[in-house]
Design an enzyme around this catalytic site. Sequence first.
Site, PDB file in Angstrom:
ATOM      1  N   THR A   8       8.876   0.208   4.180  1.00 45.68           N
ATOM      2  CA  THR A   8       9.598   1.473   3.961  1.00 45.68           C
ATOM      3  C   THR A   8      10.999   1.308   4.546  1.00 45.68           C
ATOM      4  O   THR A   8      11.170   0.602   5.540  1.00 45.68           O
ATOM      5  CB  THR A   8       8.837   2.609   4.683  1.00 45.68           C
ATOM      6  OG1 THR A   8       7.661   2.886   3.945  1.00 45.68           O
ATOM      7  CG2 THR A   8       9.666   3.872   4.846  1.00 45.68           C
ATOM      8  N   ARG A  58      -0.927  11.503  -3.303  1.00 47.22           N
ATOM      9  CA  ARG A  58      -0.822  11.468  -1.838  1.00 47.22           C
ATOM     10  C   ARG A  58       0.657  11.518  -1.426  1.00 47.22           C
ATOM     11  O   ARG A  58       1.489  10.829  -1.990  1.00 47.22           O
ATOM     12  CB  ARG A  58      -1.473  10.191  -1.316  1.00 47.22           C
ATOM     13  CG  ARG A  58      -1.371   9.998   0.197  1.00 47.22           C
ATOM     14  CD  ARG A  58      -0.219   9.108   0.582  1.00 47.22           C
ATOM     15  NE  ARG A  58      -0.225   8.739   1.991  1.00 47.22           N
ATOM     16  CZ  ARG A  58       0.772   8.114   2.601  1.00 47.22           C
ATOM     17  NH1 ARG A  58       1.849   7.772   1.924  1.00 47.22           N
ATOM     18  NH2 ARG A  58       0.698   7.812   3.875  1.00 47.22           N
ATOM     19  N   GLY A 114       3.253  11.087   1.810  1.00 46.75           N
ATOM     20  CA  GLY A 114       3.331  10.569   3.172  1.00 46.75           C
ATOM     21  C   GLY A 114       4.291  11.377   4.027  1.00 46.75           C
ATOM     22  O   GLY A 114       4.655  12.512   3.700  1.00 46.75           O
ATOM     23  N   ASP A 115       4.702  10.774   5.125  1.00 45.80           N
ATOM     24  CA  ASP A 115       5.597  11.448   6.067  1.00 45.80           C
ATOM     25  C   ASP A 115       7.056  11.412   5.647  1.00 45.80           C
ATOM     26  O   ASP A 115       7.833  12.280   6.032  1.00 45.80           O
ATOM     27  CB  ASP A 115       5.484  10.756   7.429  1.00 45.80           C
ATOM     28  CG  ASP A 115       5.881   9.284   7.318  1.00 45.80           C
ATOM     29  OD1 ASP A 115       5.194   8.534   6.581  1.00 45.80           O
ATOM     30  OD2 ASP A 115       6.891   8.877   7.922  1.00 45.80           O
ATOM     31  N   GLY A 127       1.648   7.186   7.499  1.00 44.48           N
ATOM     32  CA  GLY A 127       2.262   8.497   7.295  1.00 44.48           C
ATOM     33  C   GLY A 127       1.428   9.644   7.820  1.00 44.48           C
ATOM     34  O   GLY A 127       1.973  10.636   8.325  1.00 44.48           O
TER      35      GLY A 127
HETATM   36  N1  ASP Z   1       5.325   5.935   6.197  1.00 47.02           N
HETATM   37  C1  ASP Z   1       5.063   5.477   4.864  1.00 47.02           C
HETATM   38  C2  ASP Z   1       3.995   6.340   4.229  1.00 47.02           C
HETATM   39  O1  ASP Z   1       3.012   6.637   4.901  1.00 47.02           O
HETATM   40  C3  ASP Z   1       4.634   4.044   4.781  1.00 47.02           C
HETATM   41  C4  ASP Z   1       5.400   3.069   5.640  1.00 47.02           C
HETATM   42  O2  ASP Z   1       6.280   3.434   6.413  1.00 47.02           O
HETATM   43  O3  ASP Z   1       5.135   1.876   5.522  1.00 47.02           O
HETATM   44  O4  ASP Z   1       4.112   6.672   3.083  1.00 47.02           O
END
Ligand code: ASP
Length: 293
Positions: free
Chosen positions: A163, A191, A193-194, A217
Amino acid sequence: MLVLVHGGAGRVTPESLPEHVAGCGEAATAGLEKLRETGSALDAAQAAVAYLETAPLYNAGTGGSLTADGTLEFDAAVMRGDLAAGAVSGLPPFEHPIDIARMLLDEGGRAGAPVMMGGPGAARWAEARGFVPAGDEMITDRARERLAAWRAGQVGEGWAGGTVGAVAWDGAGSVAAATSTGGTVGKPPGRIGDSPILGAGTWADDRTGACSATGIGEAILRLGLARGVCDRARALGDAQAAADAMLVEFTDRVGGSGGFILVTPDGQVGIARNTATMSHAVARDGAAVVTGH
Ligand code: ASP
């Protein structure tokens, strides 16, 4: 003036690590150039992230992780220290999700204007503003291989790493943050994520600081990590001490695995991770780029 970039928390192999870290250095440099040109921390963070969205090595834009169905669903957000923000989630392929998030920010502030959009509606919104949808050409062989490995049960928690995110400080008290991701490998379609959630994966407030997070996330979301660490930096007056304390909380309270970067309105930086690697780089005005992992 400074731009601090991360290329994702995780476990980048020793063979790929030099290239992975170098890409962050290039992105930070591109962000700093933009900052010099426009004076805007937001422009700088966006430019740094857009640079890495183009690079297939990272889990954002081209090269993004695939859902369980083998599709791309992007999450991205930008935030400026005056609390203006824009975010997209579950976005089908577009070359630069971060630019669509930025357009949401730019159009925000008007009555009824959205801050965050998701899925097909977000795609329609973007197309109406001239963004051109992309297709399977954004899916790399590496992303397909990772999905195959995930299906074979070889990718642990399904976590890609890679990311991308950036925080920037304009040298005059204003900060901004940007984050972009394909999300976790093999995530169920839908889904979120954060990364696009303000206060979780992305946050910027000129009173406290700007942060971009990466990692699992679900844990980052439940802790409200990005806002939490900026609030803590203000309370402690020390960005790195805040990062260290937040990492302990992230690990102990929600079993989190990941990392984050932050910058405060007085230009202090904080970097923390509990993973094997988190490629990063900081470009400061008048100094050589400093990289790490
Ligand atoms: N935080 C990201 C998510 O959960 C994934 C990552 O940072 O690798 O979508």
